[in-house]
Design a protein around this motif. Structure first.
Motif, mmCIF file in Angstrom:
data_model
loop_
_atom_site.group_PDB
_atom_site.id
_atom_site.type_symbol
_atom_site.label_atom_id
_atom_site.label_comp_id
_atom_site.label_asym_id
_atom_site.label_seq_id
_atom_site.Cartn_x
_atom_site.Cartn_y
_atom_site.Cartn_z
ATOM 1 N N SER A 203 0.820 -1.203 0.000
ATOM 2 C CA SER A 203 0.000 0.000 0.000
ATOM 3 C C SER A 203 0.863 1.266 0.000
ATOM 4 C CB SER A 203 -0.932 -0.007 1.220
ATOM 5 O OG SER A 203 -1.740 1.143 1.244
ATOM 6 N N VAL A 204 1.930 1.257 0.785
ATOM 7 C CA VAL A 204 2.803 2.427 0.876
ATOM 8 C C VAL A 204 3.507 2.670 -0.457
ATOM 9 C CG1 VAL A 204 4.871 3.351 1.993
ATOM 10 C CG2 VAL A 204 3.114 2.206 3.359
ATOM 11 N N LEU A 205 4.057 1.582 -1.035
ATOM 12 C CA LEU A 205 4.778 1.739 -2.295
ATOM 13 C C LEU A 205 3.844 2.134 -3.434
ATOM 14 C CD1 LEU A 205 7.309 -1.253 -2.188
ATOM 15 C CD2 LEU A 205 7.792 1.182 -1.887
ATOM 16 N N THR A 206 2.619 1.604 -3.435
ATOM 17 C CA THR A 206 1.671 1.961 -4.486
ATOM 18 C C THR A 206 1.336 3.441 -4.423
ATOM 19 O OG1 THR A 206 0.725 -0.256 -4.384
ATOM 20 C CG2 THR A 206 -0.575 1.432 -5.487
ATOM 21 N N ILE A 230 6.729 -6.781 -7.478
ATOM 22 C CA ILE A 230 7.250 -7.968 -6.785
ATOM 23 C C ILE A 230 6.409 -8.280 -5.557
ATOM 24 C CG2 ILE A 230 9.230 -8.926 -5.569
ATOM 25 C CD1 ILE A 230 11.035 -7.234 -7.378
ATOM 26 N N VAL A 231 6.057 -7.242 -4.778
ATOM 27 C CA VAL A 231 5.217 -7.473 -3.601
ATOM 28 C C VAL A 231 3.854 -8.022 -4.015
ATOM 29 C CG1 VAL A 231 4.174 -6.406 -1.584
ATOM 30 C CG2 VAL A 231 6.401 -5.645 -2.357
ATOM 31 N N MET A 232 3.321 -7.519 -5.130
ATOM 32 C CA MET A 232 2.018 -7.992 -5.608
ATOM 33 C C MET A 232 2.077 -9.475 -5.941
ATOM 34 S SD MET A 232 -1.028 -6.906 -6.109
ATOM 35 C CE MET A 232 -1.941 -8.417 -5.909
ATOM 36 N N PHE A 260 -9.596 -3.362 -6.258
ATOM 37 C CA PHE A 260 -10.491 -2.728 -7.218
ATOM 38 C C PHE A 260 -10.231 -1.222 -7.290
ATOM 39 C CE2 PHE A 260 -12.950 -6.611 -6.312
ATOM 40 C CZ PHE A 260 -13.239 -7.001 -7.611
ATOM 41 N N SER A 261 -10.005 -0.612 -6.124
ATOM 42 C CA SER A 261 -9.732 0.823 -6.107
ATOM 43 C C SER A 261 -8.422 1.148 -6.827
ATOM 44 C CB SER A 261 -9.684 1.314 -4.651
ATOM 45 O OG SER A 261 -9.297 2.664 -4.586
ATOM 46 N N GLN A 262 -7.374 0.363 -6.536
ATOM 47 C CA GLN A 262 -6.080 0.608 -7.181
ATOM 48 C C GLN A 262 -6.154 0.366 -8.684
ATOM 49 O OE1 GLN A 262 -3.676 2.024 -5.846
ATOM 50 N NE2 GLN A 262 -3.826 1.720 -3.635
ATOM 51 N N LEU A 263 -6.948 -0.621 -9.100
ATOM 52 C CA LEU A 263 -7.080 -0.906 -10.529
ATOM 53 C C LEU A 263 -7.676 0.295 -11.258
ATOM 54 C CD1 LEU A 263 -8.263 -4.628 -10.521
ATOM 55 C CD2 LEU A 263 -6.282 -3.719 -11.739
ATOM 56 N N ARG A 264 -8.681 0.919 -10.681
ATOM 57 C CA ARG A 264 -9.290 2.077 -11.333
ATOM 58 C C ARG A 264 -8.272 3.212 -11.473
ATOM 59 N NH1 ARG A 264 -13.610 0.348 -7.903
ATOM 60 N NH2 ARG A 264 -15.401 -0.382 -9.127
ATOM 61 N N VAL A 282 4.392 2.765 -19.052
ATOM 62 C CA VAL A 282 3.116 2.122 -19.405
ATOM 63 C C VAL A 282 3.269 0.607 -19.433
ATOM 64 C CG1 VAL A 282 1.462 1.781 -21.276
ATOM 65 C CG2 VAL A 282 2.174 4.092 -20.644
ATOM 66 N N ALA A 283 4.366 0.105 -19.995
ATOM 67 C CA ALA A 283 4.580 -1.341 -20.064
ATOM 68 C C ALA A 283 4.672 -1.959 -18.670
ATOM 69 C CB ALA A 283 5.837 -1.642 -20.860
ATOM 70 N N GLU A 284 5.426 -1.287 -17.759
ATOM 71 C CA GLU A 284 5.532 -1.816 -16.397
ATOM 72 C C GLU A 284 4.200 -1.703 -15.655
ATOM 73 O OE1 GLU A 284 8.001 -3.355 -14.854
ATOM 74 O OE2 GLU A 284 9.214 -3.317 -16.683
ATOM 75 N N LEU A 285 3.480 -0.635 -15.897
ATOM 76 C CA LEU A 285 2.190 -0.453 -15.240
ATOM 77 C C LEU A 285 1.178 -1.499 -15.704
ATOM 78 C CD1 LEU A 285 0.540 1.257 -13.284
ATOM 79 C CD2 LEU A 285 -0.051 2.770 -15.196
ATOM 80 N N GLU A 286 1.221 -1.851 -16.975
ATOM 81 C CA GLU A 286 0.323 -2.897 -17.481
ATOM 82 C C GLU A 286 0.612 -4.237 -16.811
ATOM 83 O OE1 GLU A 286 0.756 -2.901 -21.685
ATOM 84 O OE2 GLU A 286 -0.572 -1.182 -22.008
ATOM 85 N N ARG A 287 1.889 -4.541 -16.584
ATOM 86 C CA ARG A 287 2.227 -5.777 -15.865
ATOM 87 C C ARG A 287 1.614 -5.772 -14.470
ATOM 88 N NH1 ARG A 287 8.216 -6.358 -15.173
ATOM 89 N NH2 ARG A 287 7.668 -8.436 -14.436
ATOM 90 N N PHE A 288 1.671 -4.641 -13.801
ATOM 91 C CA PHE A 288 1.123 -4.525 -12.454
ATOM 92 C C PHE A 288 -0.401 -4.677 -12.468
ATOM 93 C CE2 PHE A 288 -0.096 -1.498 -8.880
ATOM 94 C CZ PHE A 288 0.144 -2.436 -7.888
#
Length: 1054
Positions: A203-206, A230-232, A260-264, A282-288
């Motif tokens: 949560s902190v890193l996000t 990695i944490v995910m 769900f909140s983070q996905l939005r 964008v590429a790294e964010l899509e992986r997440f």
């Protein structure tokens, strides 16, 4: 002089050398050192990046600082753990060495700054943890968590990243354990660390990433995002496998809600970053984002009751982004999807929720223990589904699927041009629909039909009427054609739901066939879809009178000038048509030659292995279904197969298809051309040679081809006989193909018993004797059947070959431990041995080394006789012939004489047929037969020639008269004593011999022990038996030669 550690380092360095000879020598040296004490601890030290102040040797530090050495050491240690770490493994490492390795890894794993080496070290920790934690390495997780907390305080991002990576691979390894105790241990671990990882790290890193991506330099934001990812990954394992009942855990439920909140937020951020052109982030964010979506889907599948609380949120989320306003975030302005993997996950989530009311929730609820909380969650989920899936929303989803997702995209049209043979190939089945957009959409569409069929049927029928009203011409634009293609796709996917709802035959003749014949370039899309649609309606509602229309359509689209995807779709539809239950060869015959030739041209023009397999499957099915008309085309087809076989050297699956086609051709045409036989023999040799690597793929199909070739061979050539060198190695390697190999051996014996048994008979019998104790009943019976065939074909040679197996067979009868079916076959071999050579019979009895062996075997034989099925009259007659053959002055036999005679009486009642013949004295004045006629009996199992065999064939098993093997089997019957010797005549002669041996007085005394009714019936059968050929003329008036008067006046023998 170099130390041991330096030598190992130099050897590892040599193992990374580009020169293969140096690498080979280094690997050989390392293999020799593997069993040396201290080798793997040394490797562990060399895989670590040690600090200079650690007290280690300076030289070793220099060597270990080399990246290649560290990477190679880590890889070699990882492989060594697989071989030598597990308890009770061969040459297991000592506890002291294991502890040294664990200490080195835990002390220095976070110092590695090269990503590739750090990854290997993390995998190492996971491999060891899976075996040792917590029993032998209890301080692993506390040390990792302590270091992670310390790292979070001092703010070292790179070190935190390495610790998180190691922690992830440890958690991943622990989550893969499947024993219940290990699962509980992982759940206990999850309860201890989940909260910290979720709220203090993830949560902190996000939150920090969402801030940095807008304010800080891109590398810093990327580093933070990589750590979040990695944490995910770790939290995904902990959420799915680390808690048995997540609905009782506040942390787990809050985490899922937070996803769900983070996905939005991440989807909106991705949209902004794409507009800004920041492709790396964008590429790294899509992986997440995908990792979060996969976590939700796996959580839904494994913990459906717990996920029930989030059903309303999940439904709104999925629907919003793949069907409603949120599509703007994953689609471009031109309706081109730019985040298809996210859409796949969202569609899978929607489909999973729709299906959750059937199996998954009910199964979870029955195993979850409590009742009230679960029932409340399930009831809420059911209400949410009912409220969400209204008639209007289902209609909207159906419209979006058909008019949006089913439309062919520009990428698919380009694939059509660039890879025509690969376009439209099957997805492979199973769960492949989870990983591609179009299959996942089609699966959701079909799920909508299963859950809301009435609404979906009504909506799709509206599209059908729209398509019927939309008249197209050669000048129609591509958009209209794509819409029709999507509608036809929708009808075909759910064809079974439209049974009696849609008149497909009328639609086909009134519109589809006309569109099928429009040759405009864009109409290739519709031509392929229409013939595909026909294939999907074959098993639903395609009238028989329209089958010729479908054949003509397939023929039209198999033209060489058509695009390859259209021709392949036509070949698949043709396959479905001819494999249908209502296929009529007579109706297909007018189109057979042209269609077979068109498929043959397609086979020659295709290049890809999968394409050739599809076409070969259709042609093989044609050969099977149209066997009466195939021979002219088959010869041309056979001539092409050697070339195709040569081209397919690297494609074993294609070769399997070729072998199956050859098998069907051989079975169909019966007389294989001489010029084709060398090719067939070479294919069989390659397929069944265990020294060839390809035998793993080809052996089963090769053996079946071999069976077909033997069945249709008339002469045992030297090449065909030489193939038998492969038979025993095949069944000695594995019993998987034992049944088919024994069938092959049986075919060889019938083809040329002298040649085969002389060369391979002894080794085969020896194998059988070794295997009797190890194989199942079916295998023993198959071997005994071959033994009986040996005795039938050549009694002398067969008995000599079977002789080593007879002690086991007699012993089994003596022990009487087998089931009746197996015992019946043992007794069959005993009976035939007795009929062929009584001296061999007695020698085997003596080998049993039991004084009562003969008496016990006779008793078991008599006891088991009634258990022989009535349908096996020939076996009962064989037993009676064997009993009669030993009638003599023997107390063991005479004591059982009454029982034997009763069994013979029962057998005569089965095998003797009765016909009534009227003599001239029996005729009345009007020339009609009198009411009373003289009964005459004949042995129904006696066969004199092939003409009688033709009339008798329905009574014999496996007589199909389709192959030369069946003909040889029929000829073998004519040599069998059971079918040559009348039982009454043989019994009469044996009783006369017994009477002469015993004398009249002892003989009469012996008969008094037999039931009078049994004697009377046996005497009747003997006196009133006539030869089978004479029954038809028994009333001719001059019937004395046929056994009429002579039989009436014959003296009583019994």
């Amino acid at each position: 002089m170099a130390t041991a550690e330096q030598l190992v380092a130099q050897t590892l360095q040599a193992a990374t050398n580009p020169n293969p000879e140096i690498v080979q020598k280094a690997e050989a040296q390392l293999s020799q050192w593997e069993i040396e004490p201290g080798f793997f601890p040394t490797i562990a030290r060399l895989s670590m990046k040690l600090s200079s102040g650690g007290g280690e040797n300076a030289t070793s530090n220099i060597a270990s600082d080399e990246v290649n050495v560290r990477w190679m050491a880590a890889v070699y240690l990882k492989n060594g753990i697989e071989r030598y770490w597990r308890p009770n493994s061969r040459q297991e490492l000592s506890a002291e060495q294991k502890q040294q390795i664990r200490d080195v890894l835990l002390q220095h794993y976070d110092a590695e700054d090269v990503p590739q080496v750090a990854l290997q070290v993390a995998v190492l920790l996971g491999r060891i943890a899976r075996i040792d934690y917590p029993r032998f390495w209890p301080d692993l997780m506390p040390a990792l968590m302590k270091q992670l907390q310390a790292c979070g305080n001092d703010g070292s991002a790179e070190r935190q990243r390495r610790i998180l990576l190691a922690l992830h691979y440890v958690i991943k390894a622990l989550a893969s354990r499947r024993l219940m105790a290990e699962k509980r241990a992982f759940e206990e671990l999850g309860s201890q660390i989940f909260s910290y990882l979720a709220w203090d790290i993830w949560s902190v890193l996000t939150t920090r990433f969402l801030q940095l991506v807008k304010t800080a330099p891109e590398p810093e934001a990327l580093n933070c995002l990589q750590r979040v990812y990695i944490v995910m990954r770790s939290l995904r394992k902990l959420a799915v496998y680390g808690c048995a009942k997540p609905f009782k855990s506040t942390d787990h439920m809050n985490f899922i809600e937070q996803l769900f909140s983070q996905l939005r937020q991440c989807l909106e951020l991705r949209y902004e970053l794409r507009l800004a052109g920041r492709t790396t982030v964008v590429a790294e964010l899509e992986r997440f984002v995908l990792k979060m979506m996969k976590t939700l889907n796996e959580f839904m599948e494994r913990h459906s009751v717990s996920f029930a609380r989030f059903v309303p949120v999940a439904l709104d989320f999925s629907f919003h982004y793949v069907f409603h306003e949120g599509t703007a975030l994953i689609f471009d302005a031109g309706e081109h999807i730019n985040f298809s993997n996210f859409a796949i996950q969202a569609l899978n989530m929607l489909k999973g929720i729709m299906m959750s009311g059937n199996d998954s929730i009910s199964q979870d609820s029955t195993t979850s223990g409590g009742a009230s909380l679960e029932d409340e969650l399930l009831a809420g989920a059911a209400q949410a589904q009912t409220k969400f899936f209204t008639w209007q929303r289902i209609t909207y989803i159906c419209e979006k699927i058909v008019t949006h997702y089913f439309l062919l995209t520009q990428e698919e049209l380009e694939e059509w041009q660039q890879d025509p043979e690969g376009y439209g190939q099957d997805d492979g089945g199973g769960d492949a629909w989870k990983y591609a957009l179009r299959p996942s959409v089609e699966t959701l569409y079909f799920t909508c039909f299963t859950q809301h069929s009435s609404v979906m049927i009504a909506e799709v029928l509206k599209f059908v009427r729209k398509a019927q009203q939309l008249e197209l011409s050669a000048d129609s634009d591509l958009k209209a054609i794509l819409l029709k293609d999507a509608i036809y796709n929708a009808v075909g996917l759910a064809s079974f739901h439209f049974f009696n709802k849609l008149d497909f035959g009328a639609w086909l003749t009134s519109q589809l066939l006309a569109e099928l014949r429009i040759d405009a370039p864009n109409f290739r899309i519709l031509r392929r879809r229409i013939i595909w649609l026909v294939g999907h309606w074959v098993g639903v509602q395609l009238p028989r009178e329209l089958r010729p229309v479908a054949y003509e359509a397939c023929l039209h689209l198999l033209r060489p000038q058509e695009d390859m995807p259209i021709r392949l779709a036509s070949a698949r539809t043709l396959n479905v048509l001819i494999d249908d239950f209502e296929f009529a060869p007579e109706a297909f015959h007018p189109y057979f030659n042209a269609l077979f030739d068109a498929l043959f041209v397609l086979l020659r023009e295709s290049c890809e292995c999968d394409t050739k397999i599809v076409v070969l499957a259709a042609m093989t099915l044609l050969v099977e279904k149209m066997s009466e008309f195939i021979e002219p085309q088959a010869l041309q087809f056979i001539a092409f197969l050697p070339l195709l076989w040569k081209e397919s050297e690297e494609y074993n699956m294609l070769r399997c298809a070729i072998i199956s086609t050859l098998e069907q051709l051989v079975r169909t045409i019966r007389d294989v051309p001489e010029e084709m036989k060398p090719f067939l023999y070479s294919v069989i040799d390659l397929s069944t040679d265990l020294q060839q690597r390809s035998h793993v793929y080809l052996i089963e199909d090769g053996i079946m081809l071999w069976v077909a070739v033997i069945g249709n061979s008339t002469v045992l050539t030297s090449e065909l006989l030489a193939l038998c060198d492969h038979l025993l190695p095949i069944i000695e390697m594995s019993s998987e193909n034992l049944r088919t190999v024994l069938q092959l051996i049986h075919g060889y014996i019938l083809l040329d018993a002298q040649a085969y048994l002389t060369r391979y008979g002894e080794s085969f019998v020896s194998y059988c004797v070794r295997s009797f104790e190890d194989i199942r009943t079916e295998g023993i019976i198959a071997m005994l059947r071959i033994f009986e065939t040996c005795l039938k074909t050549d009694a002398t040679m067969g008995l000599r070959l079977v002789r080593p197996a007879l002690p086991f067979i007699f012993q089994q009868v003596y022990l009487k431990q087998e089931y009746p079916m197996t015992m019946g076959w043992y007794l069959t071999l005993v009976a035939r041995t007795l009929l062929i050579d009584q001296s061999v019979f007695m020698s085997v009895i003596q080998e049993l080394q039991n004084s009562d062996a003969l008496a016990v075997i006779l008793d078991v034989w008599i006891e088991m006789f009634p258990l022989v099925p009535d349908t096996h009259a020939e076996k009962r007659k064989l037993f009676c012939l064997a009993f009669a053959s030993i009638f003599g002055d023997n107390e063991l036999l005479l004591a059982r004489f009454a029982h034997i005679m009763q069994l013979i009486d029962e057998t005569l009642a089965e095998v003797m047929d009765k016909q009534y013949a009227a003599t001239e004295q029996d005729l009345n004045d009007s020339g009609e037969a009198a009411t009373l006629a003289t009964p005459r009996y004949y042995d129904s199992l006696v066969i004199h020639d092939e003409h009688e065999l033709d009339d008798f064939q329905l009574c014999i098993e496996d007589f199909h008269s389709k192959t030369y093997h069946d003909d040889r089997h029929r000829q073998l019957v004519l040599k069998d004593p059971v079918y040559k010797i009348p039982l009454t005549e043989y019994l009469k002669w044996q009783l006369q011999t017994l009477q002469q041996q015993l004398g009249a007085e002892r003989y009469e005394q012996l008969l008094r022990n037999v039931c009078p009714e049994v004697l009377e019936r046996i005497n009747m059968y003997i006196e009133q038996t006539v030869p089978k050929a004479c029954v038809v003329c028994a009333g001719s008036g001059d019937d004395s030669g046929a056994g009429g008067d002579q039989a009436d006046n014959a003296p009583t023998i019994v």
